[in-house]
Motif scaffolding. Structure first.
Motif, mmCIF file in Angstrom:
data_model
loop_
_atom_site.group_PDB
_atom_site.id
_atom_site.type_symbol
_atom_site.label_atom_id
_atom_site.label_comp_id
_atom_site.label_asym_id
_atom_site.label_seq_id
_atom_site.Cartn_x
_atom_site.Cartn_y
_atom_site.Cartn_z
ATOM 1 N N LEU A 20 0.826 -1.210 0.000
ATOM 2 C CA LEU A 20 0.000 0.000 0.000
ATOM 3 C C LEU A 20 0.859 1.258 0.000
ATOM 4 N N ARG A 21 1.977 1.223 0.711
ATOM 5 C CA ARG A 21 2.885 2.369 0.700
ATOM 6 C C ARG A 21 3.437 2.612 -0.700
ATOM 7 N N VAL A 22 3.857 1.536 -1.379
ATOM 8 C CA VAL A 22 4.389 1.674 -2.735
ATOM 9 C C VAL A 22 3.326 2.255 -3.674
ATOM 10 N N LEU A 23 2.119 1.719 -3.605
ATOM 11 C CA LEU A 23 1.052 2.177 -4.493
ATOM 12 C C LEU A 23 0.634 3.610 -4.151
ATOM 13 N N ARG A 24 0.624 3.933 -2.885
ATOM 14 C CA ARG A 24 0.255 5.287 -2.460
ATOM 15 C C ARG A 24 1.229 6.321 -3.021
ATOM 16 N N GLU A 25 2.479 5.911 -3.218
ATOM 17 C CA GLU A 25 3.497 6.817 -3.735
ATOM 18 C C GLU A 25 3.741 6.578 -5.230
ATOM 19 N N ASP A 26 2.698 6.135 -5.940
ATOM 20 C CA ASP A 26 2.716 6.003 -7.402
ATOM 21 C C ASP A 26 3.706 4.959 -7.897
ATOM 22 N N GLY A 27 3.985 3.936 -7.093
ATOM 23 C CA GLY A 27 4.910 2.902 -7.505
ATOM 24 C C GLY A 27 4.205 1.701 -8.109
ATOM 25 N N VAL A 28 5.014 0.709 -8.474
ATOM 26 C CA VAL A 28 4.528 -0.526 -9.096
ATOM 27 C C VAL A 28 4.837 -1.701 -8.180
ATOM 28 N N VAL A 29 3.818 -2.508 -7.904
ATOM 29 C CA VAL A 29 3.967 -3.720 -7.088
ATOM 30 C C VAL A 29 3.848 -4.944 -7.989
ATOM 31 N N GLY A 30 4.755 -5.897 -7.819
ATOM 32 C CA GLY A 30 4.696 -7.144 -8.560
ATOM 33 C C GLY A 30 4.208 -8.277 -7.675
ATOM 34 N N ILE A 31 3.396 -9.154 -8.244
ATOM 35 C CA ILE A 31 2.833 -10.258 -7.466
ATOM 36 C C ILE A 31 2.658 -11.475 -8.370
ATOM 37 N N PHE A 32 2.893 -12.650 -7.812
ATOM 38 C CA PHE A 32 2.690 -13.910 -8.525
ATOM 39 C C PHE A 32 1.488 -14.609 -7.891
ATOM 40 N N PRO A 33 0.291 -14.452 -8.457
ATOM 41 C CA PRO A 33 -0.920 -14.975 -7.801
ATOM 42 C C PRO A 33 -0.931 -16.488 -7.612
ATOM 43 N N GLU A 34 -0.143 -17.232 -8.382
ATOM 44 C CA GLU A 34 -0.114 -18.682 -8.194
ATOM 45 C C GLU A 34 0.573 -19.072 -6.883
ATOM 46 N N GLY A 35 1.401 -18.184 -6.349
ATOM 47 C CA GLY A 35 2.011 -18.430 -5.048
ATOM 48 C C GLY A 35 3.285 -19.232 -5.069
ATOM 49 N N LYS A 36 3.562 -19.934 -6.145
ATOM 50 C CA LYS A 36 4.782 -20.719 -6.264
ATOM 51 C C LYS A 36 4.971 -21.103 -7.726
ATOM 52 N N ARG A 37 6.176 -21.607 -8.041
ATOM 53 C CA ARG A 37 6.468 -22.040 -9.404
ATOM 54 C C ARG A 37 5.691 -23.309 -9.733
ATOM 55 N N GLY A 38 5.301 -23.410 -10.987
ATOM 56 C CA GLY A 38 4.562 -24.599 -11.411
ATOM 57 C C GLY A 38 4.310 -24.562 -12.898
ATOM 58 N N ALA A 39 3.137 -25.027 -13.295
ATOM 59 C CA ALA A 39 2.796 -25.097 -14.713
ATOM 60 C C ALA A 39 2.593 -23.722 -15.329
ATOM 61 N N GLY A 40 2.283 -22.734 -14.511
ATOM 62 C CA GLY A 40 2.081 -21.388 -15.027
ATOM 63 C C GLY A 40 0.756 -21.184 -15.714
ATOM 64 N N ASP A 41 -0.184 -22.114 -15.514
ATOM 65 C CA ASP A 41 -1.477 -22.044 -16.209
ATOM 66 C C ASP A 41 -2.574 -21.407 -15.374
ATOM 67 N N LEU A 42 -2.211 -20.859 -14.206
ATOM 68 C CA LEU A 42 -3.147 -20.164 -13.316
ATOM 69 C C LEU A 42 -4.219 -21.086 -12.747
ATOM 70 N N SER A 43 -3.920 -22.377 -12.641
ATOM 71 C CA SER A 43 -4.869 -23.286 -12.003
ATOM 72 C C SER A 43 -4.919 -23.058 -10.493
#
Length: 256
Positions: A112-135
């Motif tokens: 929230l601090r990064v976004l509040r100061e016009d920054g960019v946040v990166g996130i991997f919604p899968e939570g870990k490495r895998g097939a990469g198919d968003l299952s």
């Protein structure tokens, strides 16, 4: 510009100086080893708060996101990585430690601090490495979008792990790596209190959008995902996450 309408945060903004300095060097080093092709950079707004939500297939994904994003990015990174010299480098380059197994309000406040100061946040919604198919799809990206109204730009990685290889495997020297930025997705900012149903609905919509952008990235590049990890080739932390997933996403019980 600091957005007065965004939620306040008691956390400090992660360091930025080293992140800005290292990005050109990392890009040059990586390009000496791999044929890196980046597409769709214009989908990331040139200013203002934004979220990058990426699929996760290999060990290179995090470093490549930090180096090749059109703007410097502070990525949520599993806290197990923050040990020794590598951990100190991650902290000094502004990456954000995340406890994947328990609620982590400090990580959220830092985002929230990064976004509040016009920054960019990166996130991997899968939570870990895998097939990469968003299952697997955790709700963090949608939650941050709902709290802040920041646009979410999908990122698709292709070629960062050879097909059938373990989660830590790197592609052979000279291989092509594709990074595709997709069209952004945005939800109206929702003031507190935010109900669980609102988060679930936003997360389902984001997942649908990201799946469409992943398909488009594969069609654009003419490439396919590497498939699932071989049996027994996940690290111990990932095994723990599989065995005892917190209820933070579309996991185990299925996705919409």
């Amino acid at each position: 510009m600091i957005h007065a309408e965004l939620p306040r945060s008691s956390e400090r903004h992660p360091p930025r100086q080293m992140l800005h300095r290292l990005r050109p060097l990392v890009r040059a080093v990586v390009r000496q080893r791999y044929d890196v092709r980046v597409a769709g950079e214009s989908h990331l707004p040139t200013h203002g708060p934004a979220l990058l939500a990426a699929n996760h297939i290999g060990a290179l994904d995090g470093p490549l996101l930090a180096a090749f994003s059109p703007r410097p990015v502070h990525a949520l990174t599993k806290h197990e990585m923050f040990t020794g010299r590598a951990g100190r480098l991650l902290l000094r380059s502004g990456q954000i430690p995340l406890n994947r197994f328990d609620p982590d309000p400090r990580a959220i406040r830092t985002c929230l601090r990064v976004l509040r100061e016009d920054g960019v946040v990166g996130i991997f919604p899968e939570g870990k490495r895998g097939a990469g198919d968003l299952s697997r799809f955790h709700h963090g990206a949608a939650y941050l979008a709902l709290v802040t109204g920041a646009p979410v730009v999908p990122v698709t990685f292709l070629g960062t792990r050879p097909a059938g290889a373990a989660s830590s495997a790197l592609p052979p020297r000279g291989d092509r790596v594709d990074i595709v930025f997709g069209s952004s997705w945005q939800v109206q900012q929702q003031p507190w209190p935010r109900r669980r149903e609102q988060v679930l609905h936003a997360s389902a919509l984001l997942l649908e959008h990201m799946r469409g952008e992943l398909d488009r990235a594969c069609a654009l590049t003419g490439r396919a995902l590497p498939g699932p990890l071989p049996a027994g080739k996940t690290d111990s932390e990932s095994d723990r996450a599989t065995d005892n997933d917190p209820d933070t996403g579309f996991v185990k019980r299925g996705t919409p």
